[in-house]
Structures are given as structure tokens and as C-alpha cells.
Design an enzyme around this catalytic site. Structure first.
Site, PDB file in Angstrom:
ATOM      1  N   GLU A   1      18.995  86.706  68.551  1.00  0.00           N
ATOM      2  CA  GLU A   1      19.074  88.164  68.704  1.00  0.00           C
ATOM      3  C   GLU A   1      17.738  88.848  68.372  1.00  0.00           C
ATOM      4  OE1 GLU A   1      21.905  89.448  65.797  1.00  0.00           O
ATOM      5  OE2 GLU A   1      21.686  91.562  66.260  1.00  0.00           O
TER       6      GLU A   1
ATOM      7  N   ARG B   1      19.028  88.403  63.422  1.00  0.00           N
ATOM      8  CA  ARG B   1      18.046  89.444  63.712  1.00  0.00           C
ATOM      9  C   ARG B   1      16.690  89.079  63.151  1.00  0.00           C
ATOM     10  NH1 ARG B   1      20.713  95.291  63.091  1.00  0.00           N
ATOM     11  NH2 ARG B   1      22.076  94.512  64.730  1.00  0.00           N
TER      12      ARG B   1
ATOM     13  N   ARG C   1      28.549  99.170  54.531  1.00  0.00           N
ATOM     14  CA  ARG C   1      27.194  99.467  54.077  1.00  0.00           C
ATOM     15  C   ARG C   1      27.294 100.844  53.438  1.00  0.00           C
ATOM     16  NH1 ARG C   1      26.398  96.392  58.981  1.00  0.00           N
ATOM     17  NH2 ARG C   1      25.484  94.411  58.332  1.00  0.00           N
TER      18      ARG C   1
ATOM     19  N   GLN D   1      30.836  85.486  66.536  1.00  0.00           N
ATOM     20  CA  GLN D   1      30.242  84.516  65.601  1.00  0.00           C
ATOM     21  C   GLN D   1      30.535  84.854  64.139  1.00  0.00           C
ATOM     22  OE1 GLN D   1      25.930  83.593  67.257  1.00  0.00           O
ATOM     23  NE2 GLN D   1      26.693  85.544  68.020  1.00  0.00           N
TER      24      GLN D   1
ATOM     25  N   ASP E   1      23.787  84.415  58.692  1.00  0.00           N
ATOM     26  CA  ASP E   1      22.402  84.196  59.140  1.00  0.00           C
ATOM     27  C   ASP E   1      21.638  83.128  58.367  1.00  0.00           C
ATOM     28  OD1 ASP E   1      22.703  86.107  61.061  1.00  0.00           O
ATOM     29  OD2 ASP E   1      21.757  87.704  59.922  1.00  0.00           O
TER      30      ASP E   1
ATOM     31  N   ASP F   1      20.836  89.820  51.049  1.00  0.00           N
ATOM     32  CA  ASP F   1      19.724  90.312  50.231  1.00  0.00           C
ATOM     33  C   ASP F   1      19.867  91.775  49.839  1.00  0.00           C
ATOM     34  OD1 ASP F   1      18.253  88.075  49.959  1.00  0.00           O
ATOM     35  OD2 ASP F   1      16.796  88.545  51.539  1.00  0.00           O
TER      36      ASP F   1
ATOM     37  N   THR G   1      26.504  85.425  54.222  1.00  0.00           N
ATOM     38  CA  THR G   1      26.011  85.934  55.508  1.00  0.00           C
ATOM     39  C   THR G   1      25.935  84.768  56.493  1.00  0.00           C
ATOM     40  OG1 THR G   1      24.058  86.709  56.726  1.00  0.00           O
ATOM     41  CG2 THR G   1      23.633  85.814  54.557  1.00  0.00           C
TER      42      THR G   1
ATOM     43  N   ASP H   1      19.884  83.527  55.854  1.00  0.00           N
ATOM     44  CA  ASP H   1      18.534  84.057  55.613  1.00  0.00           C
ATOM     45  C   ASP H   1      18.324  84.507  54.167  1.00  0.00           C
ATOM     46  OD1 ASP H   1      20.238  86.198  55.736  1.00  0.00           O
ATOM     47  OD2 ASP H   1      18.930  87.458  56.960  1.00  0.00           O
TER      48      ASP H   1
HETATM   49  P1  ADP Z   1      23.222  92.500  53.356  1.00  0.00           P
HETATM   50  O1  ADP Z   1      23.766  92.501  51.977  1.00  0.00           O
HETATM   51  O2  ADP Z   1      24.028  91.673  54.283  1.00  0.00           O
HETATM   52  O3  ADP Z   1      21.742  92.190  53.374  1.00  0.00           O
HETATM   53  P2  ADP Z   1      22.613  95.314  53.800  1.00  0.00           P
HETATM   54  O4  ADP Z   1      21.143  95.115  53.765  1.00  0.00           O
HETATM   55  O5  ADP Z   1      23.194  96.206  54.837  1.00  0.00           O
HETATM   56  O6  ADP Z   1      23.417  93.958  53.952  1.00  0.00           O
HETATM   57  O7  ADP Z   1      23.020  95.851  52.354  1.00  0.00           O
HETATM   58  C1  ADP Z   1      24.364  96.081  52.017  1.00  0.00           C
HETATM   59  C2  ADP Z   1      24.458  97.240  51.053  1.00  0.00           C
HETATM   60  O8  ADP Z   1      23.744  96.927  49.855  1.00  0.00           O
HETATM   61  C3  ADP Z   1      23.820  98.538  51.528  1.00  0.00           C
HETATM   62  O9  ADP Z   1      24.632  99.295  52.366  1.00  0.00           O
HETATM   63  C4  ADP Z   1      23.595  99.261  50.218  1.00  0.00           C
HETATM   64  O10 ADP Z   1      24.788  99.842  49.737  1.00  0.00           O
HETATM   65  C5  ADP Z   1      23.194  98.116  49.309  1.00  0.00           C
HETATM   66  N1  ADP Z   1      21.728  98.036  49.256  1.00  0.00           N
HETATM   67  C6  ADP Z   1      20.904  97.539  50.186  1.00  0.00           C
HETATM   68  N2  ADP Z   1      19.606  97.652  49.834  1.00  0.00           N
HETATM   69  C7  ADP Z   1      19.622  98.246  48.630  1.00  0.00           C
HETATM   70  C8  ADP Z   1      18.602  98.654  47.708  1.00  0.00           C
HETATM   71  N3  ADP Z   1      17.298  98.457  47.983  1.00  0.00           N
HETATM   72  N4  ADP Z   1      18.980  99.246  46.574  1.00  0.00           N
HETATM   73  C9  ADP Z   1      20.294  99.442  46.289  1.00  0.00           C
HETATM   74  N5  ADP Z   1      21.289  99.078  47.117  1.00  0.00           N
HETATM   75  C10 ADP Z   1      20.976  98.494  48.264  1.00  0.00           C
HETATM   76  O1  F6P Z   2      25.886  89.143  59.696  1.00  0.00           O
HETATM   77  C1  F6P Z   2      24.557  89.022  60.099  1.00  0.00           C
HETATM   78  C2  F6P Z   2      24.332  89.786  61.349  1.00  0.00           C
HETATM   79  O2  F6P Z   2      25.266  89.305  62.217  1.00  0.00           O
HETATM   80  C3  F6P Z   2      22.983  89.729  61.979  1.00  0.00           C
HETATM   81  O3  F6P Z   2      22.681  88.565  62.671  1.00  0.00           O
HETATM   82  C4  F6P Z   2      23.010  90.944  62.849  1.00  0.00           C
HETATM   83  O4  F6P Z   2      21.733  91.363  63.110  1.00  0.00           O
HETATM   84  C5  F6P Z   2      23.780  91.913  62.034  1.00  0.00           C
HETATM   85  O5  F6P Z   2      24.595  91.151  61.172  1.00  0.00           O
HETATM   86  C6  F6P Z   2      24.565  92.887  62.805  1.00  0.00           C
HETATM   87  O6  F6P Z   2      25.519  93.498  61.982  1.00  0.00           O
HETATM   88  P1  F6P Z   2      26.319  94.799  62.379  1.00  0.00           P
HETATM   89  O7  F6P Z   2      26.660  94.724  63.807  1.00  0.00           O
HETATM   90  O8  F6P Z   2      27.508  94.757  61.482  1.00  0.00           O
HETATM   91  O9  F6P Z   2      25.410  95.954  62.067  1.00  0.00           O
END
Ligand code: ADP
Ligand code: F6P
Length: 328
Positions: A226, A175, A75, A260, A131, A106, A129, A133
């Protein structure tokens, strides 16, 4: 002859089994289309810190069956700021990266949208992912493997739960979404399933357990997402304690956790990752960005990224009703 065009590929957010299969498909399809591919290490961090690796056909050999991601994931806070995005775009241009496949959730798609709009780098998102979602797709890479892992774990718990006449409260990931909980719950024959999409009702759950207990049922599986456990002080442990206190049935809580997210991807995940990865390359080859690839009714589809981010997905509550009706 002009240099082959170059695309990048990265994995971002939580890892998911099948991400490697998607990377493999992207690399191989791109090279077959005459492009070069750079792997970007550790999600958007790699773009900001110029952490790129050239990927050839053979570099993605022997990964289709592996969980995790060979590109690592992360992240990246800096990428949420405009300065970070502009720096990433600049670094892409310096490295000759004209298009980027972003495999993640997302959040990662929001980053991809910003990199396209602010930085001028064509991005295509692939849903990765466990999830499930992501709204624009029926299916996300990793979901099937995660459900099967959870199911196997709960089957093992059932053995010990049955032997001791106990109640097993099992917390599964999710989550914000109850997909893993609902499907795993049905597959393991849970007596009750708690999902974030439905307000948790302790009395309803206890009532079901008590009724079944009085009719001779001796061991129980309760599946809790969770997201539900997080909203309750004491979480799954507390739910188990309540069950024991009210019903007298010895109860244990088990949090399945990150197990998981790992393991060999299932056939479904490998095939979905391959088909969606292939579509992402087709789009970038045609110079099309700002898209998210998904799967609907078994077909590969793609959407404008803004449209995809605005879509809403509903947990199938009719399936929840079925689960409830057949549980005892
Ligand atoms: P996921 O992609 O699984 O939903 P995160 O929400 O943690 O996981 O987002 C992953 C990475 O995407 C973040 O650490 C960040 O670098 C980037 N990101 C998330 N939200 C935004 C946003 N609103 N604008 C720009 N980059 C974002
Ligand atoms: O990959 C999805 C997920 O497992 C969610 O269900 C959970 O809330 C989250 O990631 C936890 O991720 P981390 O422990 O890497 O922050």
C-alpha cells in the site's frame, strides 16, 4: 481486607486478529493474580469518557478464536493533548485503575508513555498491528493472520489470472512497512514485489515481466505494498495499466484492503498474544510500568517504552534478494 488492585486493558489504533486472545490472557492472568480488571472501550476515548466495563473470567470466554476486538478500537485526537491525558489519568484514578495494558501500535505506545509520565498511571504496551512495524519486537499480534489471509486471496487470484493469461497486480496493506508484501509475495510466488523500503522501479519490474514472458511465462502475480501504491498517482490501477500498455499482457489490479485485518487469528497469533499478555500482567503485578512487551527469537521480552520507541527495524533485504532470485 483491602480491595484487589485494579488494572485496565484497552485496544487502540488499527485492529488486528489476536487482540481478543491478548485481552483474554490479560484478564485471566490478572484475576488469577488477585486483581480486578476493567475493559476500556474504544481505545483512549474510553479513558476520557469514563467508558469502562468490568471484566470477569467468563466475560472473555469464547473470544480467543475471534478477530476484531471486543473492546472496540479507535483513534483519539484528544489524547494527543496534555489536557486529554490528564483527564484520562484522573478518570483512571477515580475508577481505581492503577495500571493499564495498551494493545496497539507505536502511536498507542506514545500515548501509553505520556499517560505514565504525565498522569502517573503505570502502562505496559503490547504490540498489536498487522503491519509488523514495531521495532522492539520481531513479531506483532495479527501479522501472521494477515499474511495468511493475503496469501489465500492471492492464491484465488492466481486461478483466474492463470485461466486468462493475465497479470494480477495485488495491493496488500502496509503503509510504512513491507513485511506483509515481502512475505506474502514469496509465499504466492510473485514475479515482482514492491515494498516501501525500496524505491519503486517501474522499468525493473517491466523488464522482469518482459523477460519471463519472452521465455514462455503466461501469467504473473505482482505484489505491491500500500505504501508504494500511495506514492504513485493512479496507484495499483496505474501500475496494471502500464504493464498492459508496455508488455501487451492483459492486466488487472486488486486491492485486498481491510479484509486483511479481519478473520480468525492463526495459532501463531493466538499463542503470541497469550504469552505477551501474560508478561504484561506480570509486569503490572510487580508495579512495573513504562514497558513494551515483544518477542525476539521466539522469546517474550520487554523494554523500557522510550528505548522501544527509539529502536529501528529493518525489513530483511536478504529475503527480498532471495524472493527476486527465485522469481521468474
Ligand atoms: P497505532 O497505535 O496503530 O500506531 P495510531 O498512530 O493511530 O495507531 O495511534 C493510536 C492512538 O494513540 C491515537 O489516536 C492517539 O489517541 C494515541 N497517540 C498516538 N500518537 C500519540 C502521541 N504522540 N501522544 C499521545 N498519544 C498518541
Ligand atoms: O492496521 C495497519 C493498517 O492496516 C495499515 O497497513 C494501513 O495503512 C492502516 O492500518 C489503515 O487503517 P485505517 O483504514 O483504519 O485508517
Amino acid at each position: 481486607m483491602a480491595d484487589a488492585r485494579t488494572i485496565g486493558v484497552l485496544t487502540s489504533g488499527g485492529d488486528a486478529p489476536g487482540m481478543n486472545a491478548a485481552i483474554r490472557a490479560v484478564v485471566r492472568a490478572a484475576i488469577k493474580n488477585g486483581m480486578k480488571v476493567k475493559g476500556v472501550m474504544r481505545g483512549y476515548n474510553g479513558l476520557i469518557h469514563n467508558d469502562f466495563v468490568d471484566l470477569e473470567m467468563r466475560d472473555v470466554s469464547d473470544i480467543i478464536q475471534r478477530g476484531g476486538t471486543i473492546l472496540y478500537t479507535a483513534r483519539c485526537k484528544e489524547f494527543k493533548e496534555e489536557a486529554g491525558i490528564l483527564m484520562a489519568a484522573e478518570n483512571c484514578k477515580k475508577a481505581g485503575i492503577e495500571g493499564l495494558v495498551v494493545i496497539g501500535g507505536d502511536g498507542s505506545f506514545r500515548g501509553a508513555r505520556d499517560l505514565t509520565n504525565l498522569g502517573g498511571i503505570n502502562c505496559v504496551g503490547l504490540p498489536g498491528t498487522i503491519d509488523n512495524d514495531i521495532s522492539c519486537t520481531d513479531y506483532t499480534i495479527g501479522y501472521d493472520t494477515a499474511m495468511n489471509t493475503a496469501m489465500e486471496m492471492v492464491d484465488k487470484l492466481r486461478d483466474t489470472s492463470q485461466s486468462h493469461d493475465r497479470c494480477s497486480v495485488v495491493e496488500v496493506m502496509g503503509r510504512r512497512a513491507g513485511y506483509i508484501a515481502l512475505n506474502t509475495g514469496i509465499a504466492v510466488g510473485a514475479s515482482y514485489i514492491a515494498v516501501p523500503e525500496k524505491k519503486f522501479d517501474m522499468d525493473e519490474m517491466l523488464g522482469k515481466i518482459k523477460a519471463a514472458h519472452s521465455m514462455g511465462k503466461q501469467h504473473f502475480i505482482i505484489v505491491v505494498a500500500e505504501g508504494v501504491a500511495m506514492d504513485i498517482e493512479g496507484g495499483s490501477e496505474w501500475i496494471a495499466k502500464q504493464i498492459e500498455a508496455v508488455t501487451g499482457i492483459e492486466s488487472r489490479a486488486t486491492i485486498l484492503g481491510h479484509v486483511q485485518r479481519g478473520g480468525q487469528p492463526t495459532v501463531t497469533d493466538r499463542v503470541a498474544a497469550t504469552a505477551m499478555g501474560y508478561r504484561a500482567v506480570q509486569l503490572l503485578t510487580a508495579g512495573i510500568g513504562n514497558r513494551v512487551v515483544g518477542q525476539q527469537r521466539g522469546e517474550v521480552v520487554d523494554f523500557d517504552i522510550n528505548e522501544a520507541l527509539q529502536m529501528k527495524k529493518q525489513l530483511p533485504m536478504d529475503l527480498y534478494t532471495i524472493a527476486d532470485d527465485v522469481s521468474f
